[in-house]
Every structure is written in structure tokens, then in C-alpha cells.
Write an enzyme that holds these catalytic residues in place. Sequence first.
Site, short mmCIF file in Angstrom:
data_model
loop_
_atom_site.label_atom_id
_atom_site.label_comp_id
_atom_site.label_asym_id
_atom_site.label_seq_id
_atom_site.Cartn_x
_atom_site.Cartn_y
_atom_site.Cartn_z
N ARG A 1 -57.54 32.91 71.43
CA ARG A 1 -56.29 33.57 71.77
C ARG A 1 -55.40 33.76 70.55
O ARG A 1 -54.29 34.27 70.66
CB ARG A 1 -55.55 32.76 72.84
CG ARG A 1 -56.24 32.89 74.18
CD ARG A 1 -55.48 32.29 75.31
NE ARG A 1 -56.15 32.61 76.56
CZ ARG A 1 -56.04 31.89 77.67
NH1 ARG A 1 -55.29 30.81 77.68
NH2 ARG A 1 -56.69 32.24 78.74
N GLU B 1 -66.32 35.85 74.87
CA GLU B 1 -66.61 36.42 76.18
C GLU B 1 -68.06 36.18 76.60
O GLU B 1 -68.33 35.94 77.78
CB GLU B 1 -66.29 37.92 76.20
CG GLU B 1 -64.81 38.25 76.05
CD GLU B 1 -63.94 37.65 77.14
OE1 GLU B 1 -64.48 37.25 78.19
OE2 GLU B 1 -62.71 37.57 76.95
N TYR C 1 -67.75 43.68 82.86
CA TYR C 1 -66.71 42.69 82.62
C TYR C 1 -66.40 42.57 81.13
O TYR C 1 -65.23 42.67 80.70
CB TYR C 1 -67.10 41.31 83.19
CG TYR C 1 -66.23 40.25 82.57
CD1 TYR C 1 -64.93 40.08 83.03
CD2 TYR C 1 -66.65 39.54 81.45
CE1 TYR C 1 -64.08 39.18 82.41
CE2 TYR C 1 -65.81 38.64 80.83
CZ TYR C 1 -64.53 38.47 81.31
OH TYR C 1 -63.68 37.62 80.69
N ASP D 1 -63.64 39.40 87.43
CA ASP D 1 -64.55 38.25 87.36
C ASP D 1 -64.31 37.36 88.57
O ASP D 1 -63.59 37.74 89.50
CB ASP D 1 -64.32 37.49 86.05
CG ASP D 1 -63.01 36.71 86.10
OD1 ASP D 1 -62.11 37.12 86.85
OD2 ASP D 1 -62.90 35.71 85.40
#
Length: 348
Positions: A21, A33, A116, A134
Site C-alpha cells: 500500500r 495480487e 479480478y 472478490d
Amino acid sequence: MRFSSNLILWYKQHKRDLPWRNTRDPYRIWISEIILQQTRVNQGLSYYCKLVEKYPDVHALANADEDELLRVWQGLGYYSRARNMHHTAKVVAYKMDGIFPDSYHELIKLKGIGSYTAAAISSICFNEHQTVVDGNVFRVLSRLFGVDTPINTAQGKKQFEKLAHELNDGGESGLFNQALMEFGALHCTPKQANCASCIFAAQCYASRHGKVDVLPVKEKKQKVKERYLNFFFVHDAYGNTLIQKRVMKDIWQGLYQFVLNETKEETGVEDMMPDLLGLYNGSKNIKRVDRCTHKLTHQKLYIQFIEVEVEKLGANDVSGYEIVSMSDLGNLAFPKPLERYLKDFKVR
DNA sequence: AACACGGGGTA
DNA sequence: TACCCAGTGTT
């Protein structure tokens, strides 16, 4: 206040401080991811740190040895993720000058990147207006709006995608997506959701109608297949062992294993000796038999480990297996139960 | 559309 | 136990 603004405010207050982040580098977001597919943050966190340290950029990953990469991935599961990641790293490094595609429609062409992940990367790194759907999103939206369409059907997926996309209206898709997932992971949890302190409780269908524990709806699961795996851990007085890379389209593809004899049912060691006789033609000594079970999502494995000591392993004795020094096994990736066996073996 | 693919956390 | 997890690829 709009749902998206309210959600993002909550996120800014409650979000966890996670290493991915603090960046918008598509390489790092991509790594995170892939790791987080079907994997909780707490389980994937140390793997993310290991990976980006060992492979700081896409070129380093592209040049990695596959066995080495799988060893780093060992224990995380769904090993096709690592193999696909390696493949995609090579494509990006060698065919795209090391630059990741910057749009959903280009990203989704890459191996290991589905709807996704393409939505996540394009929104987080490039602020493209894409919405992730998700497990968290299914749960939060089904409860909030009382949608009881099964989430594991094509119709359900479409319905939730539409709903999520309509809610994502603030021009900050990356923030919105992460906020919605974080809300599902921390607050609107599968068990014991924190409805008492929920900022959306007043408008939440499930909370008002006492349906928190029945949403989301999911259609019945597949049944579990049982398998019997008998591994012979063969070693000699010189510290050599017999191993083999799994290449079949099956569980644990690309990982290593010991001499394997799979049977239809529980089988005594004596009944398997004929197979072992064909493998090694010198004298041998069964030292110890260990048993364990191992649960996968769709298989229950009944595993036997038969430790076999031989005088000296030679190339003439084996076919289909490699002779490798015990001390080199640490560089190779083994399935969880085999890794555990090796660890116990070293201790005793 | 259904299935295959891991391992760990939670109640 | 049974369910779930920042899903994707194959059949």
C-alpha cells in the site's frame, strides 16, 4: 453521503499498513495480487516480502530459475500461480521492454491475470475505472443489499459486478476497490460480522432482517476425492536420496517428491515391495513407516512414508528418478507434507 | 458450467 | 467438521 465516499472515509481510518500500500509500482501490485488470490493477507505477507526482496523488478523475476522460484513459493499453495507469474514476467521483460501494460484489456491477456487481478492493477496503479469483485465484495454487497443470487454462478457474478460498478462512482477506483475489500476482510467478516459497530447497519438488508449468517448464498460444494500416496524415502550411507519432479497435470505440479506408489486403497508396505524391488536391485532395509493425512480443497490424501536404507545408490538402479544429496534438498520445493517429513527426519 | 488447483484460519 | 480466503485456467 454517497456509499463510496462513506466507505473510503472508513478505509482511511481503519486500513492496515501493508507493504504494497506504499507503492503504485505495477510490478509490486501485481506480485501482491497474485499472492493474495484465494489467500489471506496474514498468510501471504511474508511471501510478498521474500519475493520482492529476492526479485526487486520484473527482470530479476524473469531471469529466475523456476525451481528457485517454486522454493520461495513453497508452502503457499496453488503453485500454478508461481509458474504463471514466471511466464508473465518473461513476457513483460523480454517482449514489453519491462513495462507492464497500463490498461485492463491488455493486462487480462497475461497468464495468471484474470478479471479480478486486471481490475485491481488497472485501478490501483493507473486509476482506471474498473471494479474488483472478490469474495469480500460478494459478501459485503449481498448483505448490504440483500442479494441472494448464488455467487458461484454466471448470473450471480454478473449481477454483483453490475452492482459494484454502480457503487464505484467517486472517481477513485483504486481507493474504492481496496476499501471495499478491506471492509469485508476486517469488518463484514464471514463469521461474527461486527454489525453492532457498522457504519452501514441502518441501511444493511441483512442486519435489519437477521440474515447476516445466510448471506452470501453459495451453491453446494464439490465432493472430496480420497487418494492413497505411498512415498519411499530412499537414502544410502553416503547421504544420497531419490527424488523426482512432478510434471503430470495434477496437484503439486513442478514440485519434487520421493519415490511414489499410488494405490487405490490403503496398502500394506509388504504388498508394495514388488514395486520397490524393481527400483533398486541391491539389499535394502525398511527402517520406519510414518503415516499422515493431508486435506486439500477437493482431495483427502492418505500418505505413508516408508524410509528405506540401501547400501549405495547408483545410476543403474533407478529410472525416472534423480539421485540428489540430502543436503541439496533444501534448494528444491516439496509439497507441505513432504517438507514436514524432511524436517522431522533431520531432527531425529 | 463444472471442475481442478493448497494451505491455513476460524467457529 | 465445514466454510472461507484480494481467483484463474482448463475442459
